[in-house]
Write a protein that holds these residues in place. Structure first.
Motif, short mmCIF file in Angstrom:
data_model
loop_
_atom_site.label_atom_id
_atom_site.label_comp_id
_atom_site.label_asym_id
_atom_site.label_seq_id
_atom_site.Cartn_x
_atom_site.Cartn_y
_atom_site.Cartn_z
N PHE A 144 0.85 -1.19 0.00
CA PHE A 144 0.00 0.00 0.00
C PHE A 144 0.89 1.24 0.00
N ARG A 145 0.87 1.98 -1.15
CA ARG A 145 1.79 3.11 -1.32
C ARG A 145 1.07 4.42 -1.64
N HIS A 146 -0.09 4.65 -1.20
CA HIS A 146 -0.82 5.88 -1.52
C HIS A 146 -0.22 7.07 -0.77
N PHE A 147 0.98 7.47 -1.17
CA PHE A 147 1.72 8.52 -0.48
C PHE A 147 1.08 9.90 -0.61
N ASP A 148 0.41 10.17 -1.73
CA ASP A 148 -0.14 11.51 -1.97
C ASP A 148 -1.56 11.68 -1.44
N THR A 149 -2.10 10.65 -0.84
CA THR A 149 -3.45 10.72 -0.27
C THR A 149 -3.33 11.26 1.15
N ALA A 150 -4.18 12.22 1.49
CA ALA A 150 -4.18 12.80 2.84
C ALA A 150 -4.35 11.68 3.87
N LEU A 151 -3.66 11.81 4.99
CA LEU A 151 -3.62 10.74 5.98
C LEU A 151 -5.01 10.23 6.42
N PRO A 152 -5.99 11.09 6.71
CA PRO A 152 -7.29 10.54 7.11
C PRO A 152 -7.91 9.65 6.02
N MET A 153 -7.83 10.10 4.76
CA MET A 153 -8.36 9.29 3.65
C MET A 153 -7.52 8.04 3.44
N ARG A 154 -6.22 8.19 3.65
CA ARG A 154 -5.30 7.05 3.50
C ARG A 154 -5.68 5.95 4.49
N ARG A 155 -5.98 6.34 5.72
CA ARG A 155 -6.37 5.36 6.74
C ARG A 155 -7.69 4.67 6.37
N VAL A 156 -8.65 5.44 5.86
CA VAL A 156 -9.94 4.87 5.44
C VAL A 156 -9.72 3.86 4.31
N LEU A 157 -8.92 4.24 3.33
CA LEU A 157 -8.63 3.36 2.20
C LEU A 157 -7.90 2.10 2.67
N PHE A 158 -6.93 2.26 3.56
CA PHE A 158 -6.20 1.10 4.08
C PHE A 158 -7.16 0.15 4.80
N ASP A 159 -8.08 0.69 5.62
CA ASP A 159 -9.06 -0.15 6.32
C ASP A 159 -9.91 -0.95 5.34
N ARG A 160 -10.33 -0.29 4.28
CA ARG A 160 -11.15 -0.98 3.26
C ARG A 160 -10.33 -2.08 2.58
N LEU A 161 -9.08 -1.76 2.26
CA LEU A 161 -8.19 -2.75 1.65
C LEU A 161 -7.94 -3.92 2.60
N LEU A 162 -7.78 -3.63 3.88
CA LEU A 162 -7.52 -4.66 4.87
C LEU A 162 -8.69 -5.66 4.95
N ARG A 163 -9.91 -5.15 4.92
CA ARG A 163 -11.08 -6.04 4.93
C ARG A 163 -11.07 -6.96 3.71
N LEU A 164 -10.78 -6.40 2.56
CA LEU A 164 -10.72 -7.19 1.32
C LEU A 164 -9.56 -8.19 1.39
N ALA A 165 -8.41 -7.75 1.89
CA ALA A 165 -7.25 -8.63 2.00
C ALA A 165 -7.57 -9.83 2.89
N ARG A 166 -8.21 -9.59 3.99
CA ARG A 166 -8.56 -10.70 4.90
C ARG A 166 -9.53 -11.66 4.23
#
Length: 193
Positions: free
Chosen positions: A42-64
């Motif tokens: 997960f390399r979304h460096f240019d995404t603002a941190l709050p949105m980055r965390r939301v996106l990571f959480d969504r990705l984590l659910r899919l990854a699991r």
């Protein structure tokens, strides 16, 4: 059988998706195309941190759900991360991956305790337009005797992944290769709902 991290039972994926903002909504198609047991950096460096965390959480659910390994790149820790790409504090039981564009960087990754080293760019890539590529043979020679599993990155696709395996690479990573529609998705899209 895939190699395993020495401290835990996390398998070391041989296939990887590198994410970034360029993927846009095709990110979800790329994730669905990944085989079970693959990895995602997960390399979304240019995404603002709050949105980055939301996106990571969504990705984590899919990854699991799909049995994927999700690690993060960058300094900001993410809840649920299964490892990190580059330097930083490793989560307990996590895996560390590392980028190397030269023998010196590959050695630095080994010294940092990387479980996998991403060697790039093997072939020309849209990520680094106009940059010189290593070529598969030169990249394999660059990592010879390193003693750490290496992942081929840069212009990779399944056929180039098979070729790199014959040269000693443990696996391959890509962005664009995972965005291509799979036969399964093409059939699904061809049937009216």
């Amino acid at each position: 059988m895939p190699a395993r991290h020495p401290d835990v039972s996390i398998p070391l994926p041989a296939r990887w998706l590198m994410t970034d903002e360029r993927l846009g909504d095709t990110l979800w198609r790329a994730l669905e195309a990944l085989p079970r047991g693959s990895g995602v950096v997960f390399r979304h460096f240019d995404t603002a941190l709050p949105m980055r965390r939301v996106l990571f959480d969504r990705l984590l659910r899919l990854a699991r759900r799909k049995g994927l390994i999700l690690i993060r790149a960058g300094a900001e820790r993410m809840i649920g991360e299964m490892g990190i790409h580059g330097p930083g504090r490793l989560p307990v039981g996590g895996i560390r991956t590392w980028s190397a564009h030269s023998r010196r960087e590959a050695i630095a990754g080994k010294r940092a305790g990387a479980d996998l080293i991403f060697v790039s760019p093997i072939f020309p890539t849209r990520t680094h337009p106009g940059a010189a590529s290593l070529g598969p043979v030169r990249a394999a020679l660059m990592t010879k005797g390193l003693g750490t599993k290496c992942i081929a990155l840069g212009g990779m696709n399944p056929s180039r992944g098979r070729r790199s395996a014959r040269l000693g690479f443990y696996g391959w990573a890509a962005i664009d290769a995972w965005q291509q529609p799979t036969r399964k998705n093409q059939k699904r899209n061809a049937v009216p709902i």
